[in-house]
Scaffold this motif. Structure first.
Motif, short mmCIF file in Angstrom:
data_model
loop_
_atom_site.label_atom_id
_atom_site.label_comp_id
_atom_site.label_asym_id
_atom_site.label_seq_id
_atom_site.Cartn_x
_atom_site.Cartn_y
_atom_site.Cartn_z
N VAL B 94 62.63 46.06 33.40
CA VAL B 94 62.46 46.78 32.15
C VAL B 94 63.58 46.44 31.19
CG1 VAL B 94 62.48 49.02 31.09
CG2 VAL B 94 61.18 48.64 33.16
N GLN B 95 64.77 46.53 31.71
CA GLN B 95 65.93 46.25 30.89
C GLN B 95 65.85 44.83 30.36
OE1 GLN B 95 69.40 47.13 33.04
NE2 GLN B 95 70.80 46.75 31.34
N LEU B 96 65.55 43.94 31.26
CA LEU B 96 65.48 42.53 30.90
C LEU B 96 64.45 42.29 29.82
CD1 LEU B 96 66.65 39.81 31.80
CD2 LEU B 96 64.63 39.55 33.20
N LEU B 97 63.27 42.78 30.08
CA LEU B 97 62.18 42.53 29.15
C LEU B 97 62.42 43.19 27.81
CD1 LEU B 97 59.11 42.85 31.48
CD2 LEU B 97 59.88 40.85 30.27
N SER B 98 62.98 44.36 27.84
CA SER B 98 63.14 45.07 26.58
C SER B 98 64.07 44.31 25.65
CB SER B 98 63.64 46.49 26.81
OG SER B 98 64.79 46.47 27.59
N THR B 99 65.04 43.62 26.21
CA THR B 99 65.92 42.85 25.35
C THR B 99 65.16 41.70 24.70
OG1 THR B 99 66.61 41.38 27.10
CG2 THR B 99 67.91 43.35 26.76
N ARG B 109 55.14 50.89 19.46
CA ARG B 109 54.24 52.02 19.25
C ARG B 109 53.40 52.27 20.50
NH1 ARG B 109 48.70 51.49 16.41
NH2 ARG B 109 48.34 50.93 18.58
N ASP B 110 52.92 51.17 21.09
CA ASP B 110 52.08 51.32 22.28
C ASP B 110 52.83 52.01 23.41
OD1 ASP B 110 50.08 50.15 20.92
OD2 ASP B 110 50.01 48.30 22.09
N VAL B 111 54.07 51.63 23.58
CA VAL B 111 54.85 52.23 24.66
C VAL B 111 54.97 53.74 24.46
CG1 VAL B 111 57.14 52.39 25.68
CG2 VAL B 111 56.16 50.15 25.18
N ILE B 112 55.34 54.11 23.27
CA ILE B 112 55.53 55.53 22.99
C ILE B 112 54.20 56.28 23.17
CG2 ILE B 112 56.12 57.21 21.21
CD1 ILE B 112 57.97 55.03 20.03
N ASP B 175 61.49 54.15 31.21
CA ASP B 175 62.65 53.28 31.03
C ASP B 175 62.54 52.48 29.74
OD1 ASP B 175 63.92 54.09 33.34
OD2 ASP B 175 62.86 52.64 34.58
N TYR B 176 61.36 51.99 29.48
CA TYR B 176 61.13 51.29 28.23
C TYR B 176 61.45 52.18 27.05
CZ TYR B 176 58.95 46.75 28.69
OH TYR B 176 58.71 45.44 28.88
N TYR B 177 60.86 53.33 27.13
CA TYR B 177 60.99 54.32 26.08
C TYR B 177 62.46 54.62 25.79
CZ TYR B 177 60.15 58.85 23.77
OH TYR B 177 60.11 59.89 22.90
N ASN B 178 63.20 54.84 26.85
CA ASN B 178 64.60 55.17 26.66
C ASN B 178 65.39 54.01 26.07
OD1 ASN B 178 64.36 57.79 27.57
ND2 ASN B 178 64.75 57.24 29.71
N SER B 179 64.96 52.81 26.38
CA SER B 179 65.67 51.67 25.81
C SER B 179 65.29 51.46 24.35
CB SER B 179 65.38 50.41 26.63
OG SER B 179 64.07 49.97 26.35
N LEU B 180 64.22 52.08 23.95
CA LEU B 180 63.80 51.96 22.55
C LEU B 180 64.44 53.03 21.68
CD1 LEU B 180 59.96 51.27 22.91
CD2 LEU B 180 61.73 49.66 22.26
N MET B 181 64.63 54.18 22.27
CA MET B 181 65.18 55.30 21.53
C MET B 181 66.68 55.33 21.65
SD MET B 181 62.40 56.22 20.54
CE MET B 181 61.09 57.42 20.47
N PHE B 182 67.32 55.57 20.57
CA PHE B 182 68.78 55.64 20.62
C PHE B 182 69.22 57.02 21.04
CE2 PHE B 182 67.23 52.86 17.36
CZ PHE B 182 67.79 51.65 17.75
#
Lengths: 224, 224
Positions: B94-99, B109-112, B175-182
């Motif tokens: 997740v971390q890797l991909l999100s970067t 938007r889809d993730v959220i 995890d994705y979500y959290n990496s998107l939100m500050f």
DNA sequence: GAATTTCTAGTGGTCAGACCACGAATGTCT
DNA sequence: AGACATTCGTGGTCTGACCACTAGAAATTC
């Protein structure tokens, strides 16, 4: 788009810190290279041999990095041509993980349940994002055929929902679902028409009710 | 736990079909090996050299497969010791991909959206499968803390929903979500209590309404 | 006999070089 | 101009050679 040869050609140093394996460093370098050169889907990245030279690492290490990224779905390699960035909507990940999920947890009930809930979610999304044209197309399709293909119907619905993640999940669930169910589900048009009309009317309660009837779900706790 | 040496030692054949790269075959073989031997987190898998021999492939190909799995977070390698299966909850990837992904607004938007819908689904399932004990536990937990950890709260809810697929998906999405939100979302207890009470009362409409308020979602098309 | 040290076999990490198979660009012949 | 052959660059794979590190066996010491 090709790469410029400039500054970024710094060799990978043996990282005084410690540990970090070469192939990890290469992954990082690649990410950097991609961002600084604004490479995007479809662009070509340097050949394995060139990367090997430029970064002062063995080609096998470069390959380890590239293979890992390939399995992640981030790049695509074509023998004789090169390595290219891929259109990763990020959702390859769901695919990957789902295969693992489905492997170890063969809970039939979960699959069915999840499929149904996602379908309900997407029905609501389709309602919210209503597109008259595609809805009309679907309606025509349904009305002019003898029997309705359930998978195709919901595929279109989920397309209208316009959520790639749900689409991916659903596709996987659908395949698994079909392998669990022996019978081909063939419903009459009526149920589907009712769904379409509920969407047109933007009536959520009716929509869900119609869906439950289509699937023969008990109302039970889901009282609205 | 060690491997038995038996039957499964079939060499990888050059796949008459075509194309499929050796390292992909190795990944498959490994998955098979893991399931047939019931290996689980922490167990050791054969050494690179042994796999190379047993499958009749070069060690470098084995390494490509292993490195890919490592980047995925499925295995862990310790120099001088060996390669071990890992408890994969998917964080790494997740971390890797999100970067890599970040730019795509639609993906975001889809993730959220998907996370929210799955949470709603699971709330309803939790309601349906209501377990007084765990609900009471959750209530105590919420009432006795200063602030509510949103992730933890919904993790418990989804546990109550008792759907493994949803749980897995949600963990990834979270995890994705959290990496998107500050920002860290910290809501007051009230919203969560309201959710719990809606479940206790088995009131679906109230439950969804409470959720929307918690997430500050507009009612819009979702009129009930 | 027990504790310590040393040695050794096995493991992953990396590199270099050699082929092969394939695709595209280039050149050559008709 | 078109059809064919060649060449070059690419990924795909294998082999063998080191290195660094670990754990356990063996030897040594007390």
């Amino acid at each position: 788009m090709q790469l410029s040869e400039k500054a970024s050609d710094k060799a990978i140093v043996k990282d005084t810190n410690q540990s970090s394996k070469v192939y990890i460093e290469i992954v990082k370098q690649l990410r950097e290279l991609i961002t600084t050169n604004r490479l995007s889907s479809g662009d070509k990245i340097p050949s394995e041999r060139e990367l090997s030279e430029r970064l002062n690492v063995g080609r096998s290490s470069v390959r380890e990095a590239l293979r890992a990224l390939e399995l992640l779905g981030l790049i695509e390699t074509r023998r004789g041509e090169g390595t290219f960035l891929r259109d990763f909507r990020g959702h390859h990940l769901v695919q990957l993980l789902s295969t693992f999920i489905l492997e170890d947890e063969k809970a039939k009930r979960d699959v069915i349940e999840t499929k149904y809930y996602i379908e309900m979610d997407c029905l609501q999304l389709a309602l919210k994002r209503q597109n008259a044209d595609s809805l009309q197309l679907l309606r025509d399709k349904v009305e002019h055929s003898y029997a309705v293909n359930d998978d195709e119907f919901f595929y279109r619905i989920i397309e209208m929902a316009d959520n790639h993640l749900f689409l991916r999940m659903w596709i996987i669930l659908k395949d698994y679902y079909n392998s669990l169910m022996f019978k081909e589900e063939q419903h009459s048009k009526d149920g589907y028409i009712r769904l379409i009309e509920a969407i047109e009317a933007m009536d959520v309660a009716e929509l869900l009710s119609a869906y439950r009837q289509l699937r023969n779900l008990s109302i039970s706790a889901d009282k609205i």
